[in-house]
Design a protein around this motif. Structure first.
Motif, PDB file in Angstrom:
ATOM      1  N   ASP A 159       3.370   7.580  -6.332  1.00  0.00           N
ATOM      2  CA  ASP A 159       4.370   7.380  -5.283  1.00  0.00           C
ATOM      3  C   ASP A 159       3.674   6.776  -4.069  1.00  0.00           C
ATOM      4  N   LEU A 160       3.979   5.503  -3.808  1.00  0.00           N
ATOM      5  CA  LEU A 160       3.329   4.798  -2.695  1.00  0.00           C
ATOM      6  C   LEU A 160       3.736   5.400  -1.355  1.00  0.00           C
ATOM      7  N   SER A 161       4.956   5.916  -1.260  1.00  0.00           N
ATOM      8  CA  SER A 161       5.394   6.537  -0.005  1.00  0.00           C
ATOM      9  C   SER A 161       4.542   7.756   0.330  1.00  0.00           C
ATOM     10  N   ARG A 162       4.255   8.571  -0.685  1.00  0.00           N
ATOM     11  CA  ARG A 162       3.448   9.758  -0.442  1.00  0.00           C
ATOM     12  C   ARG A 162       2.035   9.392  -0.008  1.00  0.00           C
ATOM     13  N   LEU A 163       1.473   8.347  -0.610  1.00  0.00           N
ATOM     14  CA  LEU A 163       0.143   7.911  -0.189  1.00  0.00           C
ATOM     15  C   LEU A 163       0.143   7.507   1.277  1.00  0.00           C
ATOM     16  N   ALA A 164       1.206   6.815   1.721  1.00  0.00           N
ATOM     17  CA  ALA A 164       1.286   6.405   3.120  1.00  0.00           C
ATOM     18  C   ALA A 164       1.393   7.612   4.037  1.00  0.00           C
TER      19      ALA A 164
ATOM     20  N   SER B  18      11.494   7.592  -3.710  1.00  0.00           N
ATOM     21  CA  SER B  18      10.075   7.324  -3.948  1.00  0.00           C
ATOM     22  C   SER B  18       9.897   5.879  -4.421  1.00  0.00           C
ATOM     23  N   VAL B  19       8.769   5.295  -4.094  1.00  0.00           N
ATOM     24  CA  VAL B  19       8.408   3.960  -4.537  1.00  0.00           C
ATOM     25  C   VAL B  19       7.235   4.115  -5.489  1.00  0.00           C
ATOM     26  N   ASP B  20       7.555   4.210  -6.780  1.00  0.00           N
ATOM     27  CA  ASP B  20       6.533   4.498  -7.779  1.00  0.00           C
ATOM     28  C   ASP B  20       5.895   3.210  -8.278  1.00  0.00           C
TER      29      ASP B  20
ATOM     30  N   LEU C 110       8.131  -0.128   1.294  1.00  0.00           N
ATOM     31  CA  LEU C 110       9.447  -0.594   0.840  1.00  0.00           C
ATOM     32  C   LEU C 110       9.327  -1.189  -0.554  1.00  0.00           C
ATOM     33  N   ARG C 111      10.488  -1.486  -1.147  1.00  0.00           N
ATOM     34  CA  ARG C 111      10.544  -2.187  -2.420  1.00  0.00           C
ATOM     35  C   ARG C 111      10.879  -3.647  -2.153  1.00  0.00           C
ATOM     36  N   ASP C 112      10.270  -4.520  -2.936  1.00  0.00           N
ATOM     37  CA  ASP C 112      10.572  -5.949  -2.839  1.00  0.00           C
ATOM     38  C   ASP C 112      10.518  -6.536  -4.242  1.00  0.00           C
ATOM     39  N   GLY C 113      11.696  -6.643  -4.858  1.00  0.00           N
ATOM     40  CA  GLY C 113      11.724  -7.143  -6.229  1.00  0.00           C
ATOM     41  C   GLY C 113      11.052  -6.154  -7.167  1.00  0.00           C
ATOM     42  N   GLY C 114      10.068  -6.632  -7.903  1.00  0.00           N
ATOM     43  CA  GLY C 114       9.355  -5.778  -8.842  1.00  0.00           C
ATOM     44  C   GLY C 114       8.078  -5.218  -8.276  1.00  0.00           C
ATOM     45  N   HIS C 115       7.953  -5.167  -6.950  1.00  0.00           N
ATOM     46  CA  HIS C 115       6.721  -4.694  -6.317  1.00  0.00           C
ATOM     47  C   HIS C 115       7.029  -3.607  -5.301  1.00  0.00           C
ATOM     48  N   GLY C 116       6.073  -2.708  -5.161  1.00  0.00           N
ATOM     49  CA  GLY C 116       6.059  -1.813  -4.033  1.00  0.00           C
ATOM     50  C   GLY C 116       5.192  -2.419  -2.940  1.00  0.00           C
ATOM     51  N   VAL C 117       5.667  -2.376  -1.698  1.00  0.00           N
ATOM     52  CA  VAL C 117       4.997  -3.056  -0.592  1.00  0.00           C
ATOM     53  C   VAL C 117       4.555  -2.027   0.436  1.00  0.00           C
ATOM     54  N   LEU C 118       3.294  -2.139   0.847  1.00  0.00           N
ATOM     55  CA  LEU C 118       2.743  -1.312   1.915  1.00  0.00           C
ATOM     56  C   LEU C 118       2.313  -2.243   3.044  1.00  0.00           C
ATOM     57  N   ARG C 119       2.857  -2.000   4.249  1.00  0.00           N
ATOM     58  CA  ARG C 119       2.494  -2.808   5.412  1.00  0.00           C
ATOM     59  C   ARG C 119       1.858  -1.918   6.466  1.00  0.00           C
ATOM     60  N   VAL C 120       0.741  -2.414   6.999  1.00  0.00           N
ATOM     61  CA  VAL C 120       0.072  -1.740   8.108  1.00  0.00           C
ATOM     62  C   VAL C 120       0.045  -2.737   9.267  1.00  0.00           C
TER      63      VAL C 120
ATOM     64  N   ASN D 125       0.047  -8.684  17.293  1.00  0.00           N
ATOM     65  CA  ASN D 125       0.761  -8.418  16.036  1.00  0.00           C
ATOM     66  C   ASN D 125      -0.127  -8.796  14.854  1.00  0.00           C
ATOM     67  N   THR D 126      -0.740  -7.798  14.251  1.00  0.00           N
ATOM     68  CA  THR D 126      -1.560  -7.993  13.054  1.00  0.00           C
ATOM     69  C   THR D 126      -0.947  -7.175  11.925  1.00  0.00           C
ATOM     70  N   VAL D 127      -0.678  -7.837  10.791  1.00  0.00           N
ATOM     71  CA  VAL D 127       0.003  -7.174   9.676  1.00  0.00           C
ATOM     72  C   VAL D 127      -0.802  -7.396   8.404  1.00  0.00           C
ATOM     73  N   PHE D 128      -1.203  -6.310   7.749  1.00  0.00           N
ATOM     74  CA  PHE D 128      -1.771  -6.338   6.402  1.00  0.00           C
ATOM     75  C   PHE D 128      -0.666  -5.927   5.421  1.00  0.00           C
ATOM     76  N   THR D 129      -0.422  -6.769   4.414  1.00  0.00           N
ATOM     77  CA  THR D 129       0.635  -6.507   3.441  1.00  0.00           C
ATOM     78  C   THR D 129       0.028  -6.384   2.053  1.00  0.00           C
ATOM     79  N   VAL D 130       0.259  -5.243   1.421  1.00  0.00           N
ATOM     80  CA  VAL D 130      -0.232  -4.986   0.061  1.00  0.00           C
ATOM     81  C   VAL D 130       0.978  -4.922  -0.870  1.00  0.00           C
ATOM     82  N   ARG D 131       0.899  -5.636  -1.979  1.00  0.00           N
ATOM     83  CA  ARG D 131       1.972  -5.642  -2.970  1.00  0.00           C
ATOM     84  C   ARG D 131       1.403  -5.161  -4.299  1.00  0.00           C
ATOM     85  N   ILE D 132       1.985  -4.088  -4.842  1.00  0.00           N
ATOM     86  CA  ILE D 132       1.550  -3.510  -6.115  1.00  0.00           C
ATOM     87  C   ILE D 132       2.757  -3.502  -7.060  1.00  0.00           C
ATOM     88  N   PRO D 133       2.591  -3.930  -8.323  1.00  0.00           N
ATOM     89  CA  PRO D 133       3.730  -3.885  -9.263  1.00  0.00           C
ATOM     90  C   PRO D 133       4.267  -2.476  -9.416  1.00  0.00           C
TER      91      PRO D 133
END
Length: 521
Positions: A349-354, A378-380, A414-424, A483-491
């Protein structure tokens, strides 16, 4: 005030023509020009030949008609009747081209008529006047008499002073020239169509090796050559790489280049594997002596009777051995990730990790403002729990370390298509564009634009990228001042667990997920 000058419209980029189109245009254009020139020369030569033949025929006919008029002139004088063309042509059979005859006797009115076979048409006064005007400057010329057509005419004179105008129709010559033009035009169109088809086939066959070279180069360009074991098996087919032809020579040169490139990539891969083995072996071997140094320093620090200088030195030894241990562990981890090891995948669960990452980061940076935005469900994703925790930790540590106090750090899942997205995201000073391209390289640092509060090995983001790549995901950064954004996308996981409501406890840890959005006041 002067009117503003309107901007000039930017010129449109012309679509470049292909080599096949240019060759076809050149060949067709040149052949068309040659055919037109030949048609003009042929028509002019034939027209001149026909006109010369008509002029010769007209001279013979004029001699005959002048003799006939002389005979009829005497007969008319004996009978006391006026001399007219009708009287002259009475009982006369005209052979060949249509005949024009006009008379201008000294003692009677002029007359004229055209004869075609058995039919005869008198000339009007206007037509007689037109003939008179045409013959004033020269004895032989052409004249067009309306519906009667065009005639070649000449003037002679009898012994009694009667002017005799004899003419032959030019319609036969004009029809011949017209038919010639039609034949030439049809032959030209047919020849150009045949030429175009032949040229297209010839050019396509001739340029086939170049198309094969382009297709091979495109397939090679689509391969990932920047990392991992790479073998270029694509080659231009032997039939299209015959060095005895110009286009085949290009294919042969490309094959030679690809052979050298394949050898170079293989050598690079062997060197990288040797380097990875060396780093892994060296890191592994360094762990034991570093552990011994740290252990002995800790053991020595337990003695209370040590001089202050010795105690300080042992503390420095312990701190540096610990720092060196972290560096060795990072190098060993990178080496193992390069080999495709160290990942044990399961639904995470990516949300729990965040949530856990923010909770752990808050005590280390109480002077920063922390915000968290996670969805209710949850975003698994399918990943390695420990390594994805390291990704979150590294990104938060990077944001915390390289920004001043008071900076707001926001974490979003968040979810984006077939990926879970983590933004910092942080509103710190940003990343220097000069180092942005190498930000995920090993031992890269961004000191020139971000306040560096503590030291680092420069491996954090490199490890983060290696972990994300190992999960089949991607990481990107966008940065401007504030404004600095790191975006991680995991299937996402193929077999996701049912949605977990906010505040529930996951079996992966004992942290509760708080409300959707939370921030430090």
């Amino acid at each position: 005030m002067a009117d503003p000058v309107p901007p000039h419209p930017s010129p449109k980029m012309r679509t470049p023509l292909t080599l096949q189109t240019r060759l076809m245009g050149a060949v067709t254009g040149i052949v068309s020009l040659i055919v037109v020139i030949i048609a003009i020369i042929t028509s002019a030569a034939l027209s001149q030949a026909l006109e010369n033949a008509l002029a010769e025929q007209l001279r013979t006919t004029a001699t005959t008609t002048t003799s006939l008029v002389s005979q009829r002139e005497k007969l008319a004088a004996q009978n006391g009747i006026p001399l007219t063309t009708a009287f002259v042509l009475e009982g006369t059979q005209v052979q060949g081209a249509d005949l024009l005859l006009a008379l201008s006797p000294a003692d009677s009115a002029p007359s004229g008529r055209t004869v075609s076979g058995n039919s005869s048409t008198p000339l009007t006064d206007a037509q007689l006047l037109q003939i008179d005007h045409a013959l004033r400057s020269e004895n032989s010329t052409t004249v067009t008499l309306g519906s009667l057509g065009s005639y070649r005419i000449t003037v002679t004179q009898t012994s009694n002073g009667t002017a005799v105008v004899t003419g032959l129709s030019r319609e036969s010559n004009l029809r011949t020239i017209t038919q010639l033009f039609v034949v030439i035009a049809l032959a030209t169109v047919g020849g150009l169509l045949l030429l175009a088809i032949t040229t297209v086939i010839t050019i396509r066959v001739s340029l086939r090796p170049l198309r094969s070279v382009a297709a091979t180069a495109t397939r090679v360009a689509n391969q990932r050559l920047d990392q991992g074991a790479v073998s270029i098996t694509e080659r231009v087919p032997t039939a299209e790489a015959d060095p005895r032809t110009e286009t085949g020579l290009v294919g042969a040169a490309v094959n030679t280049m690809l052979d050298h490139l394949d050898s170079s990539l293989a050598a690079r891969q062997r060197n990288e594997e040797k380097m990875r083995r060396f780093v892994a072996d060296a890191s592994h071997e360094l762990r034991t002596p570093l552990a011994s140094i740290r252990g002995y320093s800790e053991l020595s620090l337990r003695h209370t009777d040590l001089p202050e200088a010795t105690h300080t030195a042992l503390e420095r030894i312990q701190a540096q051995s610990l720092r060196m241990t972290h560096l060795v562990e990072d190098l060993l981890l990178l080496a193992r990730l390069d080999e495709g090891r160290e990942l044990v995948l399961s639904p995470i669960d990516l949300s729990r990790l965040a949530v856990e990452g923010v909770e752990d980061a808050r005590p280390t940076a109480p002077d920063h403002e922390w915000e968290l935005d996670v969805p209710e469900e949850s975003v698994d994703v399918r990943g390695d729990l420990g390594r994805l925790q390291q990704v979150v930790t590294n990104l938060l540590a990077n944001a915390r370390t390289h920004t001043p106090a008071g900076t707001r750090i926001a974490v979003e899942v968040l979810r984006d298509g077939g990926h879970g997205v983590l933004r910092v995201r942080d509103d710190g000073p940003g990343i220097d564009p000069a180092v942005r391209e190498t930000l995920f390289a090993r031992f890269a640092r961004g000191d020139s634009s971000r306040t560096r509060a503590t030291g680092g090995t420069g491996l954090g983001l490199a490890i983060t990228k290696a972990i994300v790549d190992g999960h089949g995901g991607s990481i990107a950064v966008e940065s401007t001042p504030g404004n600095t954004v790191f975006t991680v996308r995991i299937p996402l996981s193929n077999a996701e667990t049912p949605a977990t409501p906010s505040g529930a406890i996951s079996s992966q840890g004992g942290h509760a997920i708080p409300d959707r959005t939370s921030s430090d006041d």
